[in-house]
Write a protein that holds these residues in place. Structure first.
Motif, short mmCIF file in Angstrom:
data_model
loop_
_atom_site.label_atom_id
_atom_site.label_comp_id
_atom_site.label_asym_id
_atom_site.label_seq_id
_atom_site.Cartn_x
_atom_site.Cartn_y
_atom_site.Cartn_z
N ARG A 159 2.19 2.15 -3.28
CA ARG A 159 1.14 2.38 -4.27
C ARG A 159 0.96 1.21 -5.23
O ARG A 159 0.37 1.35 -6.29
CB ARG A 159 1.41 3.67 -5.05
CG ARG A 159 1.50 4.90 -4.17
CD ARG A 159 2.01 6.12 -4.92
NE ARG A 159 1.20 6.38 -6.09
CZ ARG A 159 1.71 6.76 -7.27
NH1 ARG A 159 3.01 6.90 -7.42
NH2 ARG A 159 0.92 7.01 -8.29
N VAL A 176 0.84 -1.20 0.00
CA VAL A 176 0.00 0.00 0.00
C VAL A 176 0.87 1.25 0.00
O VAL A 176 0.63 2.21 -0.74
CB VAL A 176 -0.94 0.01 1.22
CG1 VAL A 176 -1.68 1.33 1.32
CG2 VAL A 176 -1.94 -1.15 1.15
N GLN A 197 -0.57 8.50 -0.99
CA GLN A 197 -0.98 7.43 -1.89
C GLN A 197 -1.63 7.93 -3.18
O GLN A 197 -1.98 7.14 -4.04
CB GLN A 197 -1.94 6.49 -1.15
CG GLN A 197 -1.30 5.84 0.07
CD GLN A 197 -2.27 4.99 0.86
OE1 GLN A 197 -3.25 4.49 0.33
NE2 GLN A 197 -2.00 4.84 2.15
N GLN A 244 -4.20 -0.42 -4.20
CA GLN A 244 -5.07 0.66 -3.70
C GLN A 244 -6.26 0.02 -2.99
O GLN A 244 -7.04 -0.71 -3.60
CB GLN A 244 -5.55 1.52 -4.86
CG GLN A 244 -6.58 2.56 -4.47
CD GLN A 244 -6.00 3.63 -3.56
OE1 GLN A 244 -4.98 4.22 -3.88
NE2 GLN A 244 -6.65 3.88 -2.44
N PHE A 295 -6.45 6.88 -8.43
CA PHE A 295 -7.23 5.66 -8.41
C PHE A 295 -8.26 5.75 -9.54
O PHE A 295 -8.96 6.75 -9.66
CB PHE A 295 -7.89 5.55 -7.04
CG PHE A 295 -8.79 4.39 -6.85
CD1 PHE A 295 -8.28 3.11 -6.91
CD2 PHE A 295 -10.13 4.58 -6.60
CE1 PHE A 295 -9.12 2.03 -6.71
CE2 PHE A 295 -10.97 3.50 -6.41
CZ PHE A 295 -10.47 2.22 -6.47
N ARG A 341 -2.36 -2.06 -9.04
CA ARG A 341 -2.05 -1.08 -10.08
C ARG A 341 -1.09 -1.64 -11.11
O ARG A 341 -0.17 -2.39 -10.77
CB ARG A 341 -1.44 0.17 -9.45
CG ARG A 341 -2.47 1.07 -8.79
CD ARG A 341 -1.83 2.24 -8.12
NE ARG A 341 -2.81 3.28 -7.84
CZ ARG A 341 -2.66 4.20 -6.91
NH1 ARG A 341 -1.59 4.19 -6.15
NH2 ARG A 341 -3.57 5.12 -6.72
N TRP A 401 -4.59 9.31 -3.98
CA TRP A 401 -5.87 8.64 -4.21
C TRP A 401 -6.60 9.15 -5.44
O TRP A 401 -7.43 8.43 -6.00
CB TRP A 401 -6.76 8.81 -2.97
CG TRP A 401 -6.30 7.97 -1.81
CD1 TRP A 401 -5.41 6.94 -1.84
CD2 TRP A 401 -6.71 8.10 -0.44
NE1 TRP A 401 -5.23 6.42 -0.58
CE2 TRP A 401 -6.01 7.11 0.30
CE3 TRP A 401 -7.58 8.95 0.23
CZ2 TRP A 401 -6.18 6.96 1.67
CZ3 TRP A 401 -7.75 8.79 1.60
CH2 TRP A 401 -7.06 7.80 2.30
#
Length: 231
Positions: free
Chosen positions: A81, A78, A202, A84, A207, A99, A204
């Protein structure tokens, strides 16, 4: 959770191995990454059960990993990255995405810009170096002040020494705030400062589901270029 009926075996490449070496991903976390790649399509939601991974580990080494160590290697993926997390059902069952390797590389435009700057360092007059550095520092201070004020306006407060958050590009702060509002804002998030910090770490907004939502909201507006200045 029901077992994924359409498991897809995806190739592990030398680039994956190089990424592990570069980011000091431990062998156990590497094995977990490989196992997750076989549970479903890359960049699509899946719901793996880590106890199933631990069962395969037990077959290979005689015993599985401890609860704490399993959580540790999961968190390592996590942090870098690689995965996710969308939703956590229990300590061992998650809804998540793996990913693609391309997502883990710096954006192409950024890499090209870095290369140009690297080339300029060989041709620029060294006497100019002193004039560049203060400007960079001044820009960082300017960003910090703007970001501190932007966050405070919505009720999120950091100490002025919080460099990890405040020295981020202003457009990333705006993206993190959009994620914050989409998740319910102050009404639903009990630790907004922690949320923003994790969101920035991260990224986000990259995503796929979040990116597509932002594209739908801002794709036809000039604000899109402000949120994603590198394209």
């Amino acid at each position: 959770m029901p077992e994924n009926s359409s498991k897809i075996s995806l190739p592990w490449t030398e680039e994956h191995t190089a990424f592990c070496y570069q980011h000091h991903i431990c062998p156990a976390a590497k094995s977990l990454w490989q196992w997750l790649m076989m549970q479903g399509a890359i960049a699509e939601e899946l719901e793996p059960d880590l106890s199933e991974f631990n069962a395969t580990v037990a077959k290979a080494r005689g015993k599985g990993y401890s609860h704490n160590y399993l959580k540790q290697i999961f968190d390592q993926l996590v942090e870098h990255r690689v995965i996710q997390v969308v939703k956590q059902y229990s300590w061992k069952i998650f809804k998540l995405l793996v990913r693609p390797l391309e997502w883990l590389k710096p954006p192409r435009k950024k890499r090209e810009k870095n290369l140009q700057n690297h080339n300029l360092s060989y041709t620029s007059d060294p006497s100019n170096d002193k004039s560049v550095v203060p400007g960079d520092i001044q820009q960082q201070h300017s960003n910090s002040d703007i970001n501190l004020e932007t966050l405070a306006e919505v009720g999120i407060h950091y100490d002025s020494t919080e460099k990890e958050v405040l020295e981020r590009p202003t457009h990333e702060i705006k993206l993190a705030l959009l994620m914050f509002n989409l998740r319910g804002g102050l009404d639903k998030i009990l630790n907004p400062e922690g949320f923003i910090r994790r969101c920035l770490r991260q990224r986000w907004w990259e995503f796929p589901r979040n990116y597509n939502l932002l594209l739908k909201m801002f794709g036809n507006s000039t604000e899109w270029d402000e949120l994603f200045p590198s394209g």
